[in-house]
Each structure stands twice: as structure tokens, then as C-alpha cells.
Design an enzyme around this catalytic site. Structure first.
Site, mmCIF file in Angstrom:
data_model
loop_
_atom_site.group_PDB
_atom_site.id
_atom_site.type_symbol
_atom_site.label_atom_id
_atom_site.label_comp_id
_atom_site.label_asym_id
_atom_site.label_seq_id
_atom_site.Cartn_x
_atom_site.Cartn_y
_atom_site.Cartn_z
ATOM 1 N N GLU A 162 0.836 -1.206 0.000
ATOM 2 C CA GLU A 162 0.000 0.000 0.000
ATOM 3 C C GLU A 162 0.872 1.258 0.000
ATOM 4 O O GLU A 162 1.896 1.318 0.684
ATOM 5 C CB GLU A 162 -0.872 -0.013 1.261
ATOM 6 C CG GLU A 162 -1.749 1.212 1.435
ATOM 7 C CD GLU A 162 -2.509 1.205 2.758
ATOM 8 O OE1 GLU A 162 -3.463 1.990 2.902
ATOM 9 O OE2 GLU A 162 -2.151 0.399 3.660
ATOM 10 N N LYS B 58 -9.125 3.363 -2.352
ATOM 11 C CA LYS B 58 -9.447 2.675 -1.102
ATOM 12 C C LYS B 58 -10.779 3.165 -0.543
ATOM 13 O O LYS B 58 -10.982 4.362 -0.355
ATOM 14 C CB LYS B 58 -8.317 2.912 -0.094
ATOM 15 C CG LYS B 58 -8.440 2.159 1.216
ATOM 16 C CD LYS B 58 -7.230 2.473 2.091
ATOM 17 C CE LYS B 58 -7.263 1.738 3.421
ATOM 18 N NZ LYS B 58 -6.085 2.103 4.256
ATOM 19 N N CYS C 230 -5.475 -2.752 2.089
ATOM 20 C CA CYS C 230 -5.294 -2.828 3.539
ATOM 21 C C CYS C 230 -6.599 -3.010 4.312
ATOM 22 O O CYS C 230 -7.186 -4.091 4.282
ATOM 23 C CB CYS C 230 -4.540 -1.582 4.005
ATOM 24 S SG CYS C 230 -3.814 -1.734 5.669
#
Length: 271
Positions: free
Chosen positions: A40, A109, A141
Site C-alpha cells: 500500500e 481505497k 489494507c
């Protein structure tokens, strides 16, 4: 499909260093590697209260151009994360770069960690697309801790869920466990690359992993920098679904709306 997970450390805001590490790892990849996955925000490091816009990259900037060229030269796909500048907003973005299309997938995200919620804008959709006959979806994540994210990708017939990760102590075991759960409950491959080493006031947990559709670990790493390599045998999906098919058998509907694009990409728009 031959895949590599590049579990690297990085430096917050040192874009030249982070890019060089990625390009070096791509150059060192095996000749038969078809996909390499980085952590990430590997290119930029994370957003901090005083460092957001100054770290964010343009999608058509020189850093992504260099990676697109590396993808073409090595004839492999690259999944990598960075802070992306888009008009007045900054996103925590992961892209899938392919030799044929450049940026083939672009995912913002959707589930932001508490300390980034005031700094970056959440995405509003899950995305997947077909590359060389395999449907690939992206997560970042904290996304993995919500079953609905991977289930949305599975509902779009994603075969491989790629996760760029920046998970830190003391939460390391959480993502190894959830990666196994997301693979098992969606009967799909999961490839998760976490960051290693130290960051700003944190230590990253490593523990990158590749999990097959039966929930079995195919390849894994410890806490230190390293590369995990594996061959994905997609017939394992058929084995996993031989006696039961979770998506067909479920009785609880998934909220959202499917949007199918002309180029074969599928987006699950969030409510």
C-alpha cells in the site's frame, strides 16, 4: 499464473527512493513472472497531517510512466499503491498496470483507517477487470477486514483478489487471518503484499501471503523484507466449488449495484 509479492520497506515522502526500489525489484523478477504486487502507498508513503498534497502523484505523472514502461519491457503486470492527486482531492490509490493497457485498473481505497479519514477521500466503488483471461480485483489494507468488499469482487466473478497492504503492529495476525477467510468464503485466490520495516511511529508487520480458493496458504513471508513467489492454479476454484458454491447458496443479498463497462471492467457501486 506466476506471481511475486514484493514485501519491501519504504520511506514516507521519498518518492525517488521508493520508485527506484520498485523498478529494481521489477528488473530482478523471474523471467516467467506475470504479476508482481507491491505494498500500500509504496511509491509515496502514507499521508500525514502536514504531508498530503506534497506527496500525492498525478495519475499521468513520470512515476507511473516509468512503471508502465517497466511493465512493457518485462511483459508483466504490476499492482502498486500511492497517494493520488485528482483535482482538489487526494486518494489512497492502487493501480494494476499491464503491458497492453498501461493503467488497466484504478482503485480508490473505500475503507479508510481512522488516522487517514481527515486526510484522503474514500472511493465509492469496487473494481475488477480481465487481464490475459483472468478476472482480477483490487483491495487496499483495511478493506480486507470487511467481508463485503471481497464479496462484492466475488459477485463480479473475480478469480484473484489482489491486496496492497500497510498493516502494522500489533495488528499483523489480523490480516493473515482475514486473507485466509476472504479466500475461503469467496472461493477465490487472494494475494496480499504487506510492507516491512519501520515507518513514522510504527513497525510494519510483513506476513504477506498467497491463499488459494480452499483457504490454504500457497506462499507466505515473515516480518522481514523478501519476495514470495507462487504459481496460481486456477483449477483450484473448480475444486473449491465442486460440492458447494457460497455465492449461489447465500440467502442474504449484497447491497450495491453492478455497472459493467464496455472494456470488460466491472464496478460495484457502493450505496
Amino acid at each position: 499464473m506466476q506471481i511475486e509479492l514484493a514485501q519491501l520497506s519504504g520511506r514516507e515522502g521519498d518518492i525517488a527512493y521508493n520508485l527506484d526500489r520498485a523498478l529494481t525489484q521489477i528488473e530482478r523478477s523471474h523471467d516467467d513472472t506475470q504479476l508482481i504486487v507491491f505494498p500500500e502507498t509504496h511509491l509515496t508513503g502514507f499521508a500525514e497531517p502536514s504531508h498530503v498534497e506534497d506527496r500525492a502523484l498525478a495519475i499521468d505523472g513520470p512515476e507511473l510512466t516509468a512503471l508502465k514502461e517497466a511493465s512493457r519491457q518485462r511483459d508483466l503486470a504490476i499492482a502498486i499503491g500511492f497517494l493520488e492527486r485528482d483535482a482538489q482531492r487526494v486518494f489512497n490509490t492502487t493501480v494494476l498496470i499491464t503491458p497492453e493497457d498501461g493503467i488497466a485498473l484504478r482503485y480508490h481505497k473505500t475503507h479508510l483507517w481512522p488516522d487517514e479519514r481527515e486526510l484522503v477521500t474514500p472511493g465509492d466503488r469496487m473494481v475488477c477487470g480481465v487481464w490475459r483471461g483472468r478476472r482480477i480485483g483490487l483491495l487496499v489494507c483495511y478493506d480486507i477486514e470487511f467481508p463485503e468488499t471481497a464479496r462484492a469482487l466475488a459477485a463480479m466473478d473475480t478469480e484473484l483478489i489482489v491486496i496492497t497492504n500497510g498493516n502494522m503492529d500489533p495488528y499483523g495476525p489480523v490480516h493473515r487471518s482475514t486473507a485466509i477467510a476472504r479466500a475461503l468464503e469467496n472461493q477465490a485466490f487472494v494475494a496480499m503484499t504487506n510492507r516491512a520495516g519501520n515507518g513514522v511511529d510504527m513497525t510494519f508487520a510483513g506476513e504477506s501471503a498467497i491463499v488459494d480458493p480452499l483457504g490454504q496458504l500457497v506462499s507466505e513471508l515473515g516480518r522481514d523484507e523478501g519476495v514470495a513467489r507462487a504459481t496460481l492454479d486456477f483449477s483450484r476454484r473448480d475444486v473449491a466449488r465442486r460440492d458447494y458454491h457460497y455465492l449461489d447458496d447465500r440467502r442474504i443479498p449484497l447491497f450495491g449495484r453492478l455497472d459493467e463497462l464496455p472494456d470488460g471492467q466491472r464496478h460495484w457501486l457502493l450505496n
